[in-house]
Design a protein around this motif. Structure first.
Motif, PDB file in Angstrom:
ATOM      1  N   GLN A  98       0.840  -1.217   0.000  1.00 49.06           N
ATOM      2  CA  GLN A  98       0.000   0.000   0.000  1.00 49.06           C
ATOM      3  C   GLN A  98       0.868   1.257   0.000  1.00 49.06           C
ATOM      4  OE1 GLN A  98      -2.166  -1.003   3.537  1.00 49.06           O
ATOM      5  NE2 GLN A  98      -3.951  -1.743   2.400  1.00 49.06           N
ATOM      6  N   ALA A  99       1.902   1.250   0.829  1.00 51.04           N
ATOM      7  CA  ALA A  99       2.745   2.444   0.947  1.00 51.04           C
ATOM      8  C   ALA A  99       3.465   2.759  -0.362  1.00 51.04           C
ATOM      9  CB  ALA A  99       3.749   2.260   2.073  1.00 51.04           C
ATOM     10  N   SER A 100       3.740   1.735  -1.152  1.00 57.27           N
ATOM     11  CA  SER A 100       4.477   1.950  -2.400  1.00 57.27           C
ATOM     12  C   SER A 100       3.672   2.784  -3.395  1.00 57.27           C
ATOM     13  CB  SER A 100       4.851   0.610  -3.040  1.00 57.27           C
ATOM     14  OG  SER A 100       3.715   0.006  -3.626  1.00 57.27           O
ATOM     15  N   THR A 101       2.377   2.927  -3.163  1.00 56.74           N
ATOM     16  CA  THR A 101       1.527   3.650  -4.122  1.00 56.74           C
ATOM     17  C   THR A 101       1.385   5.135  -3.781  1.00 56.74           C
ATOM     18  OG1 THR A 101      -0.561   3.354  -2.917  1.00 56.74           O
ATOM     19  CG2 THR A 101       0.125   1.545  -4.345  1.00 56.74           C
ATOM     20  N   LEU A 102       1.991   5.572  -2.688  1.00 58.71           N
ATOM     21  CA  LEU A 102       1.702   6.917  -2.190  1.00 58.71           C
ATOM     22  C   LEU A 102       2.459   8.067  -2.871  1.00 58.71           C
ATOM     23  CD1 LEU A 102       1.544   6.129   1.653  1.00 58.71           C
ATOM     24  CD2 LEU A 102      -0.377   6.458   0.077  1.00 58.71           C
ATOM     25  N   PRO A 103       3.727   7.903  -3.272  1.00 57.78           N
ATOM     26  CA  PRO A 103       4.524   9.093  -3.626  1.00 57.78           C
ATOM     27  C   PRO A 103       3.959   9.972  -4.734  1.00 57.78           C
ATOM     28  CG  PRO A 103       5.963   7.228  -3.258  1.00 57.78           C
ATOM     29  CD  PRO A 103       4.549   6.683  -3.249  1.00 57.78           C
ATOM     30  N   CYS A 104       3.337   9.416  -5.746  1.00 55.54           N
ATOM     31  CA  CYS A 104       2.868  10.282  -6.839  1.00 55.54           C
ATOM     32  C   CYS A 104       1.364  10.568  -6.737  1.00 55.54           C
ATOM     33  CB  CYS A 104       3.207   9.657  -8.189  1.00 55.54           C
ATOM     34  SG  CYS A 104       2.724  10.727  -9.547  1.00 55.54           S
ATOM     35  N   ALA A 105       0.554   9.531  -6.946  1.00 52.75           N
ATOM     36  CA  ALA A 105      -0.903   9.767  -7.051  1.00 52.75           C
ATOM     37  C   ALA A 105      -1.484  10.339  -5.761  1.00 52.75           C
ATOM     38  CB  ALA A 105      -1.607   8.466  -7.416  1.00 52.75           C
ATOM     39  N   ALA A 106      -1.091   9.782  -4.628  1.00 51.45           N
ATOM     40  CA  ALA A 106      -1.684  10.230  -3.363  1.00 51.45           C
ATOM     41  C   ALA A 106      -1.248  11.647  -3.033  1.00 51.45           C
ATOM     42  CB  ALA A 106      -1.293   9.273  -2.236  1.00 51.45           C
ATOM     43  N   VAL A 107       0.038  11.925  -3.174  1.00 55.52           N
ATOM     44  CA  VAL A 107       0.530  13.274  -2.854  1.00 55.52           C
ATOM     45  C   VAL A 107      -0.104  14.297  -3.799  1.00 55.52           C
ATOM     46  CG1 VAL A 107       2.575  14.750  -2.660  1.00 55.52           C
ATOM     47  CG2 VAL A 107       2.674  12.375  -1.866  1.00 55.52           C
ATOM     48  N   THR A 108      -0.292  13.918  -5.044  1.00 59.39           N
ATOM     49  CA  THR A 108      -0.944  14.819  -6.004  1.00 59.39           C
ATOM     50  C   THR A 108      -2.363  15.153  -5.557  1.00 59.39           C
ATOM     51  OG1 THR A 108       0.355  13.862  -7.804  1.00 59.39           O
ATOM     52  CG2 THR A 108      -1.610  15.086  -8.431  1.00 59.39           C
ATOM     53  N   ALA A 109      -3.113  14.124  -5.164  1.00 58.63           N
ATOM     54  CA  ALA A 109      -4.500  14.348  -4.717  1.00 58.63           C
ATOM     55  C   ALA A 109      -4.516  15.209  -3.450  1.00 58.63           C
ATOM     56  CB  ALA A 109      -5.182  13.009  -4.468  1.00 58.63           C
ATOM     57  N   TRP A 110      -3.573  14.928  -2.546  1.00 56.59           N
ATOM     58  CA  TRP A 110      -3.486  15.703  -1.299  1.00 56.59           C
ATOM     59  C   TRP A 110      -3.185  17.177  -1.599  1.00 56.59           C
ATOM     60  CZ3 TRP A 110      -4.598  14.985   3.699  1.00 56.59           C
ATOM     61  CH2 TRP A 110      -4.069  15.882   4.630  1.00 56.59           C
ATOM     62  N   ASN A 111      -2.206  17.394  -2.434  1.00 56.03           N
ATOM     63  CA  ASN A 111      -1.820  18.753  -2.817  1.00 56.03           C
ATOM     64  C   ASN A 111      -3.010  19.472  -3.458  1.00 56.03           C
ATOM     65  OD1 ASN A 111      -0.562  21.057  -3.743  1.00 56.03           O
ATOM     66  ND2 ASN A 111       1.028  20.032  -4.904  1.00 56.03           N
ATOM     67  N   ALA A 112      -3.722  18.761  -4.331  1.00 54.94           N
ATOM     68  CA  ALA A 112      -4.853  19.381  -5.033  1.00 54.94           C
ATOM     69  C   ALA A 112      -5.901  19.899  -4.053  1.00 54.94           C
ATOM     70  CB  ALA A 112      -5.479  18.369  -5.992  1.00 54.94           C
ATOM     71  N   LEU A 113      -6.165  19.134  -3.011  1.00 52.51           N
ATOM     72  CA  LEU A 113      -7.285  19.470  -2.125  1.00 52.51           C
ATOM     73  C   LEU A 113      -6.896  20.323  -0.921  1.00 52.51           C
ATOM     74  CD1 LEU A 113      -9.162  16.026  -2.130  1.00 52.51           C
ATOM     75  CD2 LEU A 113      -9.738  18.103  -3.413  1.00 52.51           C
ATOM     76  N   PHE A 114      -5.643  20.193  -0.471  1.00 52.80           N
ATOM     77  CA  PHE A 114      -5.313  20.805   0.825  1.00 52.80           C
ATOM     78  C   PHE A 114      -4.136  21.782   0.803  1.00 52.80           C
ATOM     79  CE2 PHE A 114      -7.154  16.583   1.677  1.00 52.80           C
ATOM     80  CZ  PHE A 114      -8.308  16.979   2.333  1.00 52.80           C
ATOM     81  N   CYS A 115      -3.521  21.972  -0.346  1.00 55.30           N
ATOM     82  CA  CYS A 115      -2.271  22.747  -0.309  1.00 55.30           C
ATOM     83  C   CYS A 115      -2.291  24.015  -1.155  1.00 55.30           C
ATOM     84  CB  CYS A 115      -1.095  21.860  -0.720  1.00 55.30           C
ATOM     85  SG  CYS A 115      -0.974  20.399   0.318  1.00 55.30           S
ATOM     86  N   GLY A 116      -3.412  24.381  -1.709  1.00 52.58           N
ATOM     87  CA  GLY A 116      -3.496  25.650  -2.427  1.00 52.58           C
ATOM     88  C   GLY A 116      -3.848  26.765  -1.445  1.00 52.58           C
ATOM     89  N   HIS A 117      -4.037  27.963  -1.939  1.00 49.04           N
ATOM     90  CA  HIS A 117      -4.401  29.060  -1.029  1.00 49.04           C
ATOM     91  C   HIS A 117      -5.815  28.850  -0.513  1.00 49.04           C
ATOM     92  CE1 HIS A 117      -7.308  31.619  -3.224  1.00 49.04           C
ATOM     93  NE2 HIS A 117      -6.777  31.028  -4.272  1.00 49.04           N
ATOM     94  N   ARG A 118      -6.637  28.121  -1.296  1.00 47.26           N
ATOM     95  CA  ARG A 118      -7.974  27.736  -0.849  1.00 47.26           C
ATOM     96  C   ARG A 118      -7.910  26.228  -0.561  1.00 47.26           C
ATOM     97  NH1 ARG A 118     -13.088  29.067  -3.264  1.00 47.26           N
ATOM     98  NH2 ARG A 118     -11.987  30.346  -4.758  1.00 47.26           N
ATOM     99  N   THR A 119      -8.373  25.798   0.595  1.00 49.27           N
ATOM    100  CA  THR A 119      -8.291  24.364   0.918  1.00 49.27           C
ATOM    101  C   THR A 119      -9.683  23.810   1.153  1.00 49.27           C
ATOM    102  OG1 THR A 119      -8.025  24.814   3.262  1.00 49.27           O
ATOM    103  CG2 THR A 119      -6.002  24.613   1.975  1.00 49.27           C
ATOM    104  N   LEU A 120      -9.795  22.519   0.998  1.00 42.46           N
ATOM    105  CA  LEU A 120     -11.086  21.847   1.135  1.00 42.46           C
ATOM    106  C   LEU A 120     -11.608  21.978   2.564  1.00 42.46           C
ATOM    107  CD1 LEU A 120     -12.965  19.975  -0.556  1.00 42.46           C
ATOM    108  CD2 LEU A 120     -11.822  18.060   0.577  1.00 42.46           C
ATOM    109  N   LYS A 121     -12.903  22.258   2.672  1.00 42.26           N
ATOM    110  CA  LYS A 121     -13.513  22.391   4.005  1.00 42.26           C
ATOM    111  C   LYS A 121     -14.623  21.346   4.150  1.00 42.26           C
ATOM    112  CE  LYS A 121     -13.078  27.416   4.186  1.00 42.26           C
ATOM    113  NZ  LYS A 121     -12.814  27.641   2.766  1.00 42.26           N
ATOM    114  N   PRO A 122     -14.938  20.994   5.404  1.00 39.87           N
ATOM    115  CA  PRO A 122     -16.077  20.096   5.608  1.00 39.87           C
ATOM    116  C   PRO A 122     -17.315  20.692   4.947  1.00 39.87           C
ATOM    117  CG  PRO A 122     -14.915  20.454   7.673  1.00 39.87           C
ATOM    118  CD  PRO A 122     -14.303  21.392   6.674  1.00 39.87           C
TER     119      PRO A 122
END
Ligand SMILES: NC(=O)c1ccc[n+]([C@@H]2O[C@H](COP(=O)([O-])OP(=O)(O)OC[C@H]3O[C@@H](n4cnc5c(N)ncnc54)[C@H](OP(=O)(O)O)[C@@H]3O)[C@@H](O)[C@H]2O)c1
Length: 297
Positions: A98-122
């Motif tokens: 499972q961990a081997s799948t994280l570096p590209c796709a998961a980090v990309t999805a994380w960055n998309a949702l939580f790392c811009g100036h606007r972040t995802l909210k509940p």
């Protein structure tokens, strides 16, 4: 400061340069460390970062050309030597596979949702497209953050739809319908979605699905169908382009994965090193469910 590790599994094929070992993602155990290493010890379970030397902040031009498996040797191998800065500890709830799948796709999805100036909210609504690795992680992260997810797939009505719902999508639509953007808007009571994790370049439909002032995060698809750009006049929305992410983001994501016990979706067939060529073909075929993993040893 060097860390030597043995890599157990790898995933993700990127356009590689001839002579460069392919595959950007992998996880393994630290076998030996140099005297000055402080971040890890022998036996630490680690994954490599996608962009070497991008630890935090903005992408530098050096990090831009240090993609593992493209510009520098990737992870389709049993042993590799890394600078400790280019590794992160893997989430304790994840197996090596499972961990081997994280570096590209998961980090990309994380960055998309939580790392811009606007972040995802509940309470926000997120649109994901298809069942590729980035989209599946985005569904899981959005759900864990208390957002609602509208997902599209080309295979409505079957196992694919059930899987998307199981992961957290509340509505699943077909991107084969000519007006799916309108359908997304209808599924959000006419408001439109706050975030679009754009992997397809479906400019017109995505623009139709976005709420007033929403954000389209461009991951794939070149930012627009047929090379056209998104028409944002109606929604006054924002476009943000993401290229995977930095080490800080990877570590933040890993904490969230642990805290929410998120399990990466991995195809049921695990391939051996000798089957690497078939694994690539399988990944290209689109028949997989989740990430395709090669177990090197
Ligand atoms: N910018 C970055 O940092 C970054 C990072 C990672 C990936 N990428 C790019 O992002 C894209 C997605 O990569 P990935 O690895 O997550 O997925 P992938 O493996 O390339 O995606 C496969 C899935 O795409 C879906 N799909 C096919 N045609 C589609 C369409 N017209 N609209 C929506 N979905 C469609 C299919 O889903 P169904 O089976 O459900 O139909 C298929 O299972 C690729 O272009 C990749 O190069 C960019």
């Amino acid at each position: 400061m060097l860390v030597l590790l043995t890599l157990f599994q790898n995933s993700y094929l990127w356009g590689t340069t001839p002579g460069v070992v392919p595959l950007s993602d992998g996880a393994g155990s630290v076998l030996a460390i140099g005297a000055a290493v402080t971040r890890f010890s022998t036996g630490s379970k680690v994954a490599a970062t996608f962009h070497r030397q991008w630890l935090s902040g903005e992408l530098s031009s050096l990090a831009r050309i240090s993609q593992i498996g493209a510009h520098t040797d990737g992870l389709l191998r049993q042993y590799a030597v890394f600078h400790e800065d280019d590794l992160v500890a893997v989430p304790s709830n994840c197996s090596f596979v499972q961990a081997s799948t994280l570096p590209c796709a998961a980090v990309t999805a994380w960055n998309a949702l939580f790392c811009g100036h606007r972040t995802l909210k509940p309470g926000d609504a997120v649109l994901t497209q298809g069942s590729g690795g980035v989209s599946l992680f985005a569904i899981q992260f959005a759900k864990a953050a208390g957002a609602t997810v509208v997902a599209t797939t080309g295979r409505l009505g079957g196992e694919r739809e059930s899987q998307l719902r199981q992961l957290g999508a509340t509505t699943v639509l077909s991107y084969r319908d000519a007006d799916w953007g309108k359908q997304v808007r209808a599924a959000t009571g006419g408001r439109g979605v706050d975030f679009i994790v754009e992997v397809s370049g479906a400019g017109e439909q995505s623009a139709a699905a976005l709420r007033l002032g929403g954000q389209i995060v461009i991951i794939g698809g070149d930012g627009g169908s047929g090379g056209s750009i998104f028409d944002m006049r109606r929604t006054m929305g924002e476009l943000r382009r993401v290229t995977v992410g930095n080490r800080d983001q990877f570590e933040d994501m890993n904490r969230a994965i642990e805290a929410n016990n998120i399990c990466p979706v991995v195809d049921e067939r695990i391939w051996t090193f000798e089957q690497a060529r078939e694994a690539f073909e399988y990944a290209q075929s689109g028949k997989m469910t989740g990430k395709v993993v090669i177990q090197v040893k």
